[in-house]
Scaffold this motif. Structure first.
Motif, PDB file in Angstrom:
ATOM      1  N   GLU A  22      -5.946  17.293 -11.598  1.00 16.34           N
ATOM      2  CA  GLU A  22      -6.059  15.814 -11.922  1.00 16.34           C
ATOM      3  C   GLU A  22      -7.242  15.183 -12.190  1.00 16.34           C
ATOM      4  O   GLU A  22      -8.342  15.649 -11.705  1.00 16.34           O
ATOM      5  N   THR A  23      -7.310  14.245 -13.322  1.00 13.02           N
ATOM      6  CA  THR A  23      -8.306  13.441 -13.464  1.00 13.02           C
ATOM      7  C   THR A  23      -7.805  12.055 -13.563  1.00 13.02           C
ATOM      8  O   THR A  23      -6.730  11.568 -13.860  1.00 13.02           O
ATOM      9  N   TYR A  24      -8.587  11.097 -12.695  1.00 15.82           N
ATOM     10  CA  TYR A  24      -8.157   9.809 -12.317  1.00 15.82           C
ATOM     11  C   TYR A  24      -8.763   8.789 -13.143  1.00 15.82           C
ATOM     12  O   TYR A  24      -9.791   8.616 -13.688  1.00 15.82           O
ATOM     13  N   ASP A  25      -7.814   7.720 -13.677  1.00 14.70           N
ATOM     14  CA  ASP A  25      -8.009   6.778 -14.611  1.00 14.70           C
ATOM     15  C   ASP A  25      -9.084   5.722 -13.536  1.00 14.70           C
ATOM     16  O   ASP A  25      -8.815   5.944 -12.453  1.00 14.70           O
ATOM     17  N   LYS A  26      -9.566   4.879 -14.043  1.00 14.34           N
ATOM     18  CA  LYS A  26     -10.110   3.614 -13.606  1.00 14.34           C
ATOM     19  C   LYS A  26      -9.150   2.863 -12.575  1.00 14.34           C
ATOM     20  O   LYS A  26      -7.915   2.585 -13.096  1.00 14.34           O
ATOM     21  N   PRO A  27      -9.170   2.616 -11.269  1.00 19.54           N
ATOM     22  CA  PRO A  27      -8.183   1.852 -10.268  1.00 19.54           C
ATOM     23  C   PRO A  27      -7.896   0.611 -10.794  1.00 19.54           C
ATOM     24  O   PRO A  27      -8.974  -0.170 -11.426  1.00 19.54           O
ATOM     25  N   LYS A  28      -6.677   0.264 -10.722  1.00 18.30           N
ATOM     26  CA  LYS A  28      -6.098  -0.995 -11.195  1.00 18.30           C
ATOM     27  C   LYS A  28      -5.269  -1.941  -9.941  1.00 18.30           C
ATOM     28  O   LYS A  28      -4.775  -1.135  -9.153  1.00 18.30           O
ATOM     29  N   SER A  29      -5.299  -2.889  -9.873  1.00 15.38           N
ATOM     30  CA  SER A  29      -4.523  -3.725  -8.742  1.00 15.38           C
ATOM     31  C   SER A  29      -3.078  -3.407  -8.941  1.00 15.38           C
ATOM     32  O   SER A  29      -2.575  -3.542 -10.089  1.00 15.38           O
ATOM     33  N   LEU A  30      -2.554  -3.073  -7.820  1.00 18.05           N
ATOM     34  CA  LEU A  30      -1.143  -2.848  -7.861  1.00 18.05           C
ATOM     35  C   LEU A  30      -0.170  -3.988  -7.617  1.00 18.05           C
ATOM     36  O   LEU A  30       0.781  -4.368  -8.444  1.00 18.05           O
ATOM     37  N   ALA A  31      -0.204  -4.537  -6.532  1.00 12.29           N
ATOM     38  CA  ALA A  31       0.207  -5.861  -6.211  1.00 12.29           C
ATOM     39  C   ALA A  31      -0.274  -6.578  -4.867  1.00 12.29           C
ATOM     40  O   ALA A  31      -1.227  -6.041  -4.259  1.00 12.29           O
ATOM     41  N   LYS A  32       0.037  -7.783  -4.506  1.00 11.35           N
ATOM     42  CA  LYS A  32      -0.366  -8.187  -3.197  1.00 11.35           C
ATOM     43  C   LYS A  32       0.282  -7.441  -2.137  1.00 11.35           C
ATOM     44  O   LYS A  32       1.640  -7.573  -2.427  1.00 11.35           O
ATOM     45  N   ALA A  33      -0.319  -6.923  -1.188  1.00 11.70           N
ATOM     46  CA  ALA A  33       0.180  -6.016  -0.217  1.00 11.70           C
ATOM     47  C   ALA A  33       0.659  -6.804   1.080  1.00 11.70           C
ATOM     48  O   ALA A  33       0.091  -7.854   1.418  1.00 11.70           O
ATOM     49  N   MET A  34       1.952  -6.541   1.462  1.00  8.33           N
ATOM     50  CA  MET A  34       2.640  -7.099   2.803  1.00  8.33           C
ATOM     51  C   MET A  34       2.679  -6.014   3.788  1.00  8.33           C
ATOM     52  O   MET A  34       2.439  -6.378   4.998  1.00  8.33           O
ATOM     53  N   SER A  35       3.082  -4.936   3.453  1.00  7.92           N
ATOM     54  CA  SER A  35       3.147  -3.795   4.669  1.00  7.92           C
ATOM     55  C   SER A  35       2.865  -2.399   3.870  1.00  7.92           C
ATOM     56  O   SER A  35       3.278  -2.280   2.757  1.00  7.92           O
ATOM     57  N   ALA A  36       2.442  -1.545   4.622  1.00 10.87           N
ATOM     58  CA  ALA A  36       2.323  -0.086   4.340  1.00 10.87           C
ATOM     59  C   ALA A  36       2.707   0.591   5.629  1.00 10.87           C
ATOM     60  O   ALA A  36       2.280   0.593   6.470  1.00 10.87           O
ATOM     61  N   GLU A  37       3.873   1.512   5.336  1.00 16.24           N
ATOM     62  CA  GLU A  37       4.318   2.548   6.153  1.00 16.24           C
ATOM     63  C   GLU A  37       4.062   4.002   5.732  1.00 16.24           C
ATOM     64  O   GLU A  37       4.670   4.351   4.650  1.00 16.24           O
ATOM     65  N   LEU A  38       3.293   4.729   6.239  1.00 14.16           N
ATOM     66  CA  LEU A  38       3.055   6.263   5.989  1.00 14.16           C
ATOM     67  C   LEU A  38       3.544   7.028   7.141  1.00 14.16           C
ATOM     68  O   LEU A  38       3.210   7.066   8.096  1.00 14.16           O
TER      69      LEU A  38
END
Length: 211
Positions: A22-38
């Motif tokens: 993998e080569t990664y592009d420059k990070p960009k905003s995804l969305a306003k976060a409300m919750s994250a469950e991993l």
């Protein structure tokens, strides 16, 4: 330490070379976060000897990331899900669509006011789930949820291993300030200055004579 907040949800598109690394592009905003469950699934094996467990191996197999967000714009949905924006700027999802994996970064606020930062190196998202309700006597917000499968990345680190997650708390001992300030400038790349002979062997692909 427990976390009490979540924000700065970013993603980075992935370009894969001929060897799949993998080569990664420059990070960009995804969305306003409300919750994250991993949640994480482990591959487990137990070796029994002398009527007991002699060896137990537990390795990362895959994970599931579920994000509750305020909204996902059309451009982000195109990057994450494989849906396409047509000539009239309408986002069209097809049964043949399949999003390409991306890296996902975010941070969680701890009870002491400091932040814990994360990068997940390879996440493949599905189509966002949409919840719609008619307007009633009280105001009720309906927000999308998007779920992705977390995988290890193909590119090995300097130890010859394949990372799937990086995380750091800004108040951890000896954490460099630039590590935190640069967290969203690019996807974090693990750094190991001193390597063991075994790690050097894996990283360089050369055979080391064992004595």
């Amino acid at each position: 330490m427990a976390t009490i907040g979540l924000d700065k949800l970013f993603y980075a598109k992935i370009t894969e070379g001929e060897n799949g690394e993998e080569t990664y592009d420059k990070p960009k905003s995804l969305a306003k976060a409300m919750s994250a469950e991993l949640s994480v699934e482990l591959a487990e094996a137990t070796l029994y000897a002398d009527d007991g467990a002699a060896e137990v191996v537990k390795e990362f197999q895959s994970g599931t990331l579920s994000l509750g967000v305020a909204d996902i714009g059309a451009a982000v949905a195109e990057d994450l899900t494989g849906a396409k924006i047509d000539d009239n700027k309408v986002l069209v999802s097809a049964s043949e669509d399949g999003g390409a994996p991306v890296a996902v970064g975010f941070r969680a606020k701890k009870a002491n006011g400091k932040y814990r930062y994360f990068w997940l190196y390879r996440v493949k998202f599905g189509i966002p789930a949409t919840n719609l309700t008619t307007k009633g006597e009280s105001i009720e917000f309906s927000t999308p949820t998007i779920e992705g499968t977390v995988m290890r990345r193909n590119k090995p680190d300097a130890q010859g291993k394949h990372p799937w997650k990086a995380e750091v708390s800004e108040d951890d001992a000896d954490v460099k300030a630039e590590t935190i300030t640069n967290w969203y400038n690019e996807v974090y790349e693990p750094k190991f200055d001193s390597l063991s002979p075994v790690a050097l062997k894996a990283a360089a692909g050369t055979k080391i004579k064992e004595v």
